[in-house]
Scaffold this active site. Structure first.
Site, PDB file in Angstrom:
ATOM      1  N   SER A 128      10.596   3.450   3.360  1.00 50.77           N
ATOM      2  CA  SER A 128      10.683   2.831   1.954  1.00 50.77           C
ATOM      3  C   SER A 128      11.855   3.557   1.096  1.00 50.77           C
ATOM      4  CB  SER A 128       9.386   3.407   1.297  1.00 50.77           C
ATOM      5  OG  SER A 128       9.268   3.547  -0.405  1.00 50.77           O
ATOM      6  N   TYR A 137       4.430  10.987   0.198  1.00 49.51           N
ATOM      7  CA  TYR A 137       4.475   9.727   0.445  1.00 49.51           C
ATOM      8  C   TYR A 137       6.142   9.672   0.759  1.00 49.51           C
ATOM      9  CZ  TYR A 137       5.256   4.678   0.838  1.00 49.51           C
ATOM     10  OH  TYR A 137       5.591   3.420   1.082  1.00 49.51           O
TER      11      TYR A 137
HETATM   12  N1  LIG Z   1       4.511  -3.131  -0.549  1.00 46.48           N
HETATM   13  C1  LIG Z   1       5.817  -2.434  -1.048  1.00 46.48           C
HETATM   14  O1  LIG Z   1       6.136  -2.190  -2.321  1.00 46.48           O
HETATM   15  C2  LIG Z   1       6.363  -1.390  -0.155  1.00 46.48           C
HETATM   16  C3  LIG Z   1       7.524  -0.497  -0.512  1.00 46.48           C
HETATM   17  C4  LIG Z   1       8.142   0.035   0.336  1.00 46.48           C
HETATM   18  C5  LIG Z   1       7.586   0.659   1.722  1.00 46.48           C
HETATM   19  N2  LIG Z   1       6.454  -0.121   2.070  1.00 46.48           N
HETATM   20  C6  LIG Z   1       5.789   0.045   3.290  1.00 46.48           C
HETATM   21  O2  LIG Z   1       5.654  -1.281   4.015  1.00 46.48           O
HETATM   22  C7  LIG Z   1       4.562  -0.986   4.901  1.00 46.48           C
HETATM   23  C8  LIG Z   1       3.583  -2.046   4.715  1.00 46.48           C
HETATM   24  O3  LIG Z   1       3.144  -1.983   3.356  1.00 46.48           O
HETATM   25  P1  LIG Z   1       2.256  -3.097   2.563  1.00 46.48           P
HETATM   26  O4  LIG Z   1       2.775  -3.375   1.238  1.00 46.48           O
HETATM   27  O5  LIG Z   1       2.450  -4.360   3.457  1.00 46.48           O
HETATM   28  O6  LIG Z   1       0.819  -2.711   2.835  1.00 46.48           O
HETATM   29  P2  LIG Z   1      -0.533  -3.496   2.791  1.00 46.48           P
HETATM   30  O7  LIG Z   1      -0.516  -4.895   1.952  1.00 46.48           O
HETATM   31  O8  LIG Z   1      -1.492  -2.575   2.091  1.00 46.48           O
HETATM   32  O9  LIG Z   1      -0.811  -3.808   4.038  1.00 46.48           O
HETATM   33  C9  LIG Z   1      -1.107  -3.013   4.970  1.00 46.48           C
HETATM   34  C10 LIG Z   1      -1.342  -3.242   6.550  1.00 46.48           C
HETATM   35  O10 LIG Z   1      -1.622  -2.124   7.285  1.00 46.48           O
HETATM   36  C11 LIG Z   1      -3.037  -2.111   7.631  1.00 46.48           C
HETATM   37  N3  LIG Z   1      -3.344  -0.773   7.694  1.00 46.48           N
HETATM   38  C12 LIG Z   1      -3.467  -0.019   6.544  1.00 46.48           C
HETATM   39  N4  LIG Z   1      -4.302   1.386   6.853  1.00 46.48           N
HETATM   40  C13 LIG Z   1      -4.405   1.235   8.198  1.00 46.48           C
HETATM   41  C14 LIG Z   1      -4.779   2.057   9.236  1.00 46.48           C
HETATM   42  N5  LIG Z   1      -5.458   3.442   8.739  1.00 46.48           N
HETATM   43  N6  LIG Z   1      -4.864   1.809  10.493  1.00 46.48           N
HETATM   44  C15 LIG Z   1      -4.430   0.212  10.838  1.00 46.48           C
HETATM   45  N7  LIG Z   1      -3.863  -0.547   9.985  1.00 46.48           N
HETATM   46  C16 LIG Z   1      -4.002   0.087   8.814  1.00 46.48           C
HETATM   47  C17 LIG Z   1      -3.929  -3.153   6.656  1.00 46.48           C
HETATM   48  O11 LIG Z   1      -5.092  -3.529   7.402  1.00 46.48           O
HETATM   49  P3  LIG Z   1      -6.611  -2.761   6.977  1.00 46.48           P
HETATM   50  O12 LIG Z   1      -6.540  -2.471   5.761  1.00 46.48           O
HETATM   51  O13 LIG Z   1      -7.455  -3.762   7.613  1.00 46.48           O
HETATM   52  O14 LIG Z   1      -6.279  -1.676   7.950  1.00 46.48           O
HETATM   53  C18 LIG Z   1      -2.839  -3.972   6.457  1.00 46.48           C
HETATM   54  O15 LIG Z   1      -2.597  -4.996   7.605  1.00 46.48           O
HETATM   55  C19 LIG Z   1       4.224   0.406   4.766  1.00 46.48           C
HETATM   56  O16 LIG Z   1       4.397   1.303   5.594  1.00 46.48           O
HETATM   57  C20 LIG Z   1       4.493   0.888   3.272  1.00 46.48           C
HETATM   58  O17 LIG Z   1       4.612   2.209   3.239  1.00 46.48           O
HETATM   59  C21 LIG Z   1       5.692  -0.899   1.166  1.00 46.48           C
END
Ligand SMILES: NC(=O)c1ccc[n+]([C@@H]2O[C@H](COP(=O)([O-])OP(=O)(O)OC[C@H]3O[C@@H](n4cnc5c(N)ncnc54)[C@H](OP(=O)(O)O)[C@@H]3O)[C@@H](O)[C@H]2O)c1
Length: 266
Positions: free
Chosen positions: A145, A158
């Site tokens: 991130s 984080y």
């Molecule tokens: N969105 C942003 O603005 C942003 C910015 C910078 C970095 N990121 C990084 O990008 C990555 C993806 O983020 P996202 O925004 O796509 O998140 P998201 O929309 O919350 O999706 C998260 C995914 O991970 C799964 N997950 C969450 N906790 C889990 C666990 N304990 N075990 C197994 N699966 C799990 C969720 O499914 P379940 O809930 O069913 O487990 C879902 O499929 C993360 O590493 C995040 O830190 C995101």
């Protein structure tokens, strides 16, 4: 994207967090290229929905594995339930974030995302990296991130977890090249997903930043995969990172981010 993408990184890709957000976009894009995908998440219904959507649009195999990657048992389950697959690509995407005062939460809350955000990507990369070495190559993408590029108050755990992932992935880019394994760290800014819009402890509407679509993020990352140890998707995100690194002092950059997150902290 490279012409030989499917030959190099197929036939199977594992996408942690493949049922929603950025991970689902990775899985869908990979299926479009013809790779079979194994999707990991906790919620079985969401996994089945993602599988149905991919199968409806692409002629690939999809395996879903319900596992909590915030536990050792969940990591072992993923390893066991993918042991019969020839995996050429691992997308270490699943992650979680929350905004909190360091002293204001109980000690166990501070470590509550360590397994998911650090240990699971580390162990899956070690396990699958060894298998990729035997098969003669493959690839690993880590999701860090922009929060990992500097310390941020109210986001201390984080930003530190994402800094670990950034450094781990950049190190492995050089170390695993010899084994034919491409490694890249992707560090998104605000992205239009559930986590990006509804971060626990934060009013995301107060963030003065545009949201990127996860589909665009995925395409931008594949365009750089194999050539860069790390990348930040998007012009505005890169401009922000440039100013943080080249214009501001490390202290001023950290203070700026802390002030932005502090104002949005609920
Ligand atoms: N969105 C942003 O603005 C942003 C910015 C910078 C970095 N990121 C990084 O990008 C990555 C993806 O983020 P996202 O925004 O796509 O998140 P998201 O929309 O919350 O999706 C998260 C995914 O991970 C799964 N997950 C969450 N906790 C889990 C666990 N304990 N075990 C197994 N699966 C799990 C969720 O499914 P379940 O809930 O069913 O487990 C879902 O499929 C993360 O590493 C995040 O830190 C995101």
């Amino acid at each position: 994207m490279k012409n030989n993408f499917k030959a190099k990184y197929g036939p199977w890709a594992i996408v942690t967090g493949g049922s929603a957000g950025i991970g689902k976009s990775y899985a869908t894009e990979l299926a479009g290229i013809g790779l079979n995908v194994a999707l990991i998440g906790r919620n079985q219904v969401n996994l089945e929905k993602a599988k149905a959507e991919i199968i409806a649009n692409h002629s690939v195999e999809v395996r879903i594995i319900s596992a909590d990657l915030n536990t050792e048992e969940g990591i072992v389950r993923v390893i066991e339930q993918t042991s019969d697959l020839e995996v050429g690509l691992l997308i270490n995407n699943a992650g979680n974030a929350f905004v909190h005062s360091f002293l204001g939460v109980a000690e166990d809350k501070l470590t509550s995302n360590l397994t998911l955000n650090l240990i699971a990507p580390l162990k899956l990369t070690h396990h699958l990296g060894r298998k990729m070495e035997i098969r003669g190559g493959g690839g690993v993408i880590f999701l860090s991130s922009m929060a990992g590029y500097q310390g941020i108050s109210k986001m201390s755990t984080y930003s530190a977890e994402k800094a670990f992932i950034l450094t781990l992935g950049e190190s492995l880019y050089f170390e695993l090249k010899k084994q034919g394994i491409d490694v890249m760290v992707v560090s998104p800014g605000a992205t239009d997903t559930d986590l990006g819009r509804n971060t626990a402890g934060m009013d995301n509407s107060k963030l003065p930043i545009p949201y990127m679509s996860p589909e665009i993020l995925v395409r931008k990352s594949f365009a750089r995969f194999g050539d860069s140890p790390s990348m930040i998707p998007g012009f505005m995100n890169n401009l922000t990172a440039f100013i943080g690194k080249r214009v501001l002092s490390r202290k001023s950059n950290s203070a700026l981010w802390s002030s932005i997150i502090g104002r949005a902290a609920a």
